[in-house]
Design a protein around this motif. Structure first.
Motif, short mmCIF file in Angstrom:
data_model
loop_
_atom_site.label_atom_id
_atom_site.label_comp_id
_atom_site.label_asym_id
_atom_site.label_seq_id
_atom_site.Cartn_x
_atom_site.Cartn_y
_atom_site.Cartn_z
N ILE A 1 14.62 16.00 23.82
CA ILE A 1 13.31 15.63 23.28
C ILE A 1 12.74 16.77 22.46
O ILE A 1 12.22 16.57 21.35
CB ILE A 1 12.33 15.24 24.40
CG1 ILE A 1 12.80 13.96 25.11
CG2 ILE A 1 10.92 15.06 23.84
CD1 ILE A 1 12.82 12.73 24.22
N ASP A 2 12.85 18.00 22.96
CA ASP A 2 12.34 19.16 22.23
C ASP A 2 13.09 19.34 20.91
O ASP A 2 12.49 19.69 19.89
CB ASP A 2 12.46 20.43 23.07
CG ASP A 2 11.28 20.60 24.02
OD1 ASP A 2 10.41 19.70 24.05
OD2 ASP A 2 11.24 21.61 24.75
N ASP A 3 14.41 19.13 20.92
CA ASP A 3 15.20 19.23 19.69
C ASP A 3 14.68 18.25 18.64
O ASP A 3 14.50 18.60 17.47
CB ASP A 3 16.68 18.91 19.96
CG ASP A 3 17.38 19.99 20.77
OD1 ASP A 3 16.89 21.14 20.77
OD2 ASP A 3 18.41 19.67 21.41
N ARG A 4 14.45 17.01 19.06
CA ARG A 4 14.02 15.97 18.13
C ARG A 4 12.62 16.25 17.61
O ARG A 4 12.33 16.05 16.42
CB ARG A 4 14.06 14.61 18.82
CG ARG A 4 15.45 14.22 19.28
CD ARG A 4 15.46 12.89 20.01
NE ARG A 4 16.70 12.71 20.75
CZ ARG A 4 17.07 11.59 21.33
NH1 ARG A 4 16.28 10.53 21.27
NH2 ARG A 4 18.22 11.50 21.97
N LEU A 5 11.75 16.72 18.49
CA LEU A 5 10.38 17.03 18.06
C LEU A 5 10.36 18.22 17.10
O LEU A 5 9.59 18.24 16.15
CB LEU A 5 9.49 17.29 19.26
CG LEU A 5 9.19 16.06 20.14
CD1 LEU A 5 8.40 16.49 21.39
CD2 LEU A 5 8.41 15.00 19.36
N ASN A 6 11.20 19.20 17.36
CA ASN A 6 11.30 20.35 16.45
C ASN A 6 11.79 19.91 15.08
O ASN A 6 11.31 20.40 14.05
CB ASN A 6 12.23 21.42 17.03
CG ASN A 6 11.51 22.41 17.93
OD1 ASN A 6 10.81 23.30 17.46
ND2 ASN A 6 11.67 22.26 19.24
#
Length: 247
Positions: free
Chosen positions: A154-159
């Motif tokens: 999720i953090d990868d996608r949000l970044n």
């Protein structure tokens, strides 16, 4: 997140997402079952490790850019060998030279939005995929971004999304940047949508975005504010999960 489509079925969203990605049109990509016998004997020692025929190997010898070793791409992404082979066949069909420039990218993208002008949004998307800022998107660039969007945390996608919205790449999103993004999305959707889009809608969307994201009210949204706000929003978290296992 800006540009999120109305709630649809997971299957419909997956199909639409793949259609929107340049060089990855369904008609150009064989199914995984069809690709089981493709390049079964290909190895990294062979210059045609992505090729499934003598013709393909000859074509690879004439392209402007050859992809990195398959093993290296497997390590750098979350795709399997077979998935990379399937993706490359689709990429090669649309981009025979091995790379796509901004104009090609916009032309491919525009085919899916004939009712509007997608050129500005396509430019923003191109810049997000062109991570080394050399004016072109190679297969490596393409699968790296795709791996983040489809298989990242999720953090990868949000970044990745934050980087898309941060147009000048200075580490924060301004209202002007977000307004440019929103206008490009509305231009892409066209003027004759139903229900009709109001002229002031993009600016209202930006104001809502900053009310939610700009926690210290300093007029910009940092990556920390963006991540924190998104992670607390159930709708955004749900939308981030819709692309799990698209391919």
């Amino acid at each position: 997140l800006p540009g999120n489509p109305p709630v649809q079925t997971k299957k419909a969203l997956k199909q639409r997402f793949l259609k929107l990605l340049p060089c990855c049109r369904p008609k150009s990509i064989p199914s995984l079952s069809e690709s089981k016998t493709v390049m079964a004997s290909a190895t990294l020692s062979s210059p045609g490790f992505f090729a499934d025929s003598v013709e393909d190997e000859f074509e690879l010898s004439t392209v402007c850019h050859r992809p990195e070793g398959l093993e290296q791409l497997q390590e750098q992404t979350k795709f399997t060998r077979k998935e990379l082979q399937v993706l490359y066949r689709g990429f090669k069909n649309e981009c025979p030279s091995g790379i796509v420039n901004e104009e090609n990218f916009k032309q491919i993208y525009s085919q899916f939005f004939p009712q509007g002008d997608s050129s500005t949004y396509a430019t923003f998307l191109f810049n997000a995929f062109d991570t080394d800022h050399d004016g072109s998107v190679s297969f490596e660039d393409f699968v790296s971004g795709l791996s983040t969007i489809l298989r990242g945390t999720i953090d990868d996608r949000l970044n990745w999304a934050f980087n898309l919205y941060d147009l000048n790449k200075d580490g924060c999103i301004t209202k002007e940047e977000m307004l440019d993004i929103m206008k490009s999305i509305y231009d892409m959707m066209g003027k004759y949508t139903y229900p009709a889009m109001r002229e002031e809608a993009p600016r209202e969307h930006v104001e809502n975005f900053f009310q939610k994201m700009d926690r210290n009210k300093d007029g910009v949204v940092t990556i920390e504010e963006f991540l924190e706000s998104c992670q607390k929003d159930e709708n955004i978290m749900r939308s981030m999960q819709l692309f799990d296992s698209v391919i």
